[in-house]
Design a protein around this motif. Structure first.
Motif, mmCIF file in Angstrom:
data_model
loop_
_atom_site.group_PDB
_atom_site.id
_atom_site.type_symbol
_atom_site.label_atom_id
_atom_site.label_comp_id
_atom_site.label_asym_id
_atom_site.label_seq_id
_atom_site.Cartn_x
_atom_site.Cartn_y
_atom_site.Cartn_z
ATOM 1 N N VAL A 139 0.849 -1.127 -0.012
ATOM 2 C CA VAL A 139 0.151 -0.138 0.000
ATOM 3 C C VAL A 139 0.856 1.181 0.016
ATOM 4 C CG1 VAL A 139 -0.233 0.041 2.657
ATOM 5 C CG2 VAL A 139 -1.987 1.311 1.010
ATOM 6 N N GLU A 140 1.930 1.292 0.552
ATOM 7 C CA GLU A 140 2.951 2.270 0.495
ATOM 8 C C GLU A 140 3.577 2.823 -0.595
ATOM 9 O OE1 GLU A 140 5.508 -1.497 1.287
ATOM 10 O OE2 GLU A 140 3.541 -0.936 1.988
ATOM 11 N N HIS A 141 3.252 1.931 -1.874
ATOM 12 C CA HIS A 141 3.713 2.222 -3.112
ATOM 13 C C HIS A 141 2.397 2.840 -3.992
ATOM 14 C CE1 HIS A 141 6.302 -0.990 -1.964
ATOM 15 N NE2 HIS A 141 7.162 -0.364 -2.464
ATOM 16 N N CYS A 154 -9.675 -2.392 -0.746
ATOM 17 C CA CYS A 154 -8.556 -2.704 0.324
ATOM 18 C C CYS A 154 -9.292 -3.384 1.531
ATOM 19 C CB CYS A 154 -7.914 -1.430 1.059
ATOM 20 S SG CYS A 154 -6.337 -1.883 2.170
ATOM 21 N N ARG A 161 -2.049 -2.576 9.837
ATOM 22 C CA ARG A 161 -1.058 -1.768 9.763
ATOM 23 C C ARG A 161 -0.960 -0.729 11.378
ATOM 24 N NH1 ARG A 161 1.582 -2.239 5.051
ATOM 25 N NH2 ARG A 161 1.976 -0.002 5.308
ATOM 26 N N ASP A 163 0.012 2.151 11.614
ATOM 27 C CA ASP A 163 -0.518 3.355 11.431
ATOM 28 C C ASP A 163 -1.862 3.576 10.364
ATOM 29 O OD1 ASP A 163 -1.072 6.166 11.191
ATOM 30 O OD2 ASP A 163 1.151 6.827 10.861
ATOM 31 N N SER A 166 -2.250 6.935 8.308
ATOM 32 C CA SER A 166 -1.317 6.993 7.399
ATOM 33 C C SER A 166 -1.718 6.089 6.012
ATOM 34 C CB SER A 166 0.054 6.694 7.914
ATOM 35 O OG SER A 166 0.644 7.733 8.582
ATOM 36 N N MET A 167 -2.322 5.051 6.425
ATOM 37 C CA MET A 167 -2.543 4.070 5.254
ATOM 38 C C MET A 167 -3.821 4.580 4.741
ATOM 39 S SD MET A 167 -3.968 0.154 5.314
ATOM 40 C CE MET A 167 -4.745 -0.335 3.930
ATOM 41 N N GLN A 170 -2.629 7.214 1.987
ATOM 42 C CA GLN A 170 -1.888 6.598 1.064
ATOM 43 C C GLN A 170 -2.949 6.147 0.155
ATOM 44 O OE1 GLN A 170 0.409 3.613 3.340
ATOM 45 N NE2 GLN A 170 2.320 5.017 3.228
#
Length: 279
Positions: A139-141, A154, A161, A163, A166-167, A170
């Motif tokens: 997911v960070e990409h 998702c 996660r 955090d 933050s996800m 993203q």
């Protein structure tokens, strides 16, 4: 997970079979002229099969999760026609194959686990879809990916996660201007804006936050989503998740107490909320 290099070699040497028909129903069913012994032995080497089920010829891959229960629940809430779609945490691609019936423009799966990519390649060896791309990414990409998506799924990722806000940010960064995110996550019942923070939940060490619906809505607002729509709330039961010959180890029965009223750690049993977030 196991070394996938020899598994990839097996797939590379898998012959092309004549495909007669494919049904993208509860079980993704592929009919054709197959070497059933070869199919069975190959699929067994690719265990564990978490998502599914799949049937290739006479071989039924009875996955741990009856994934059609989740997909059928969501299907009435979505329209993917001509949309660019992402599935974050796509596992072996079961949901992506199901999405093909709605004629999306393209579906991109994100999952960094190589064994699930190999499972996807195995199924797609028969499906031969040119509308699905599988990326060994997380997911960070999403924010830096080359495409922006109309719909991002998702499912069953947020509680893994550390955090979650933050996800959610993203995911939002990966959406087009009118995009939506379809999310499911564990919740706890209650009207307070709080979250459970277990050290371990249903024998999982990587479950960090299990919010109430109000807390989840707060997270979405902090992440700058404009709309929060609760689609469904459903308990996970042993009809949906159970041990089969196609997985290693334990399943939901082993994660709950005898009457199923609590996890073995003493927490409320798993309940999921399904929500739509819009930018």
């Amino acid at each position: 997970f196991k070394n996938i290099a020899p598994l990839k070699e097996i797939l590379d040497n898998l012959p092309q079979f004549e495909i007669k028909n494919i049904e993208f129903g509860n079980s993704i069913k592929i009919e054709g002229e197959f070497d059933n012994k070869l199919i069975y032995e190959t699929a067994k080497k690719l265990m564990p099969w978490r998502k599914g089920p799949f049937q290739i010829g006479d071989i039924f891959i009875d996955s741990e999760w009856q994934s059609f229960i989740k997909y059928n629940l969501l299907q009435k809430h979505i329209d993917l026609t001509d949309k660019l779609v992402a599935d974050v945490g796509c596992n072996n691609g079961y949901y992506m194959f199901r999405m093909l019936t709605q004629n999306p423009k393209m579906v991109v799966g994100f999952d960094p686990m190589a064994i699930f990519k190999i499972q996807f390649d195995f199924i797609n060896h028969f499906v031969r879809s040119d509308k699905i791309i599988y990326e060994l990414l997380g997911v960070e990409h999403i924010p830096m990916y080359e495409k922006k998506f109309d719909t991002i799924f998702c499912l069953g990722v947020l509680y893994h996660r550390s955090d979650p806000i933050s996800m959610l940010k993203q995911l939002k960064q990966g959406l087009s201007s009118n995009g939506e995110a379809i999310i499911d996550t564990f919740i706890i019942e209650g009207d307070d804006e709080i979250a459970l923070t277990p050290k371990r939940y249903a024998k999982m060490r990587n479950v960090y936050f299990i919010p109430t619906i109000k807390a989840l809505q707060n997270w979405a607002e902090i992440a700058k989503f404009k709309d929060f729509e609760l689609l469904e709330v459903k308990a996970t039961d042993t009809k949906e998740q159970r041990k089969t010959e196609w997985i290693d180890g334990e399943s939901l029965n082993n994660f709950l107490n005898e009457d199923g009223s609590k996890t073995i750690e003493g927490y409320p049993p798993p309940i999921r909320a399904y929500v739509r977030l819009k930018v």
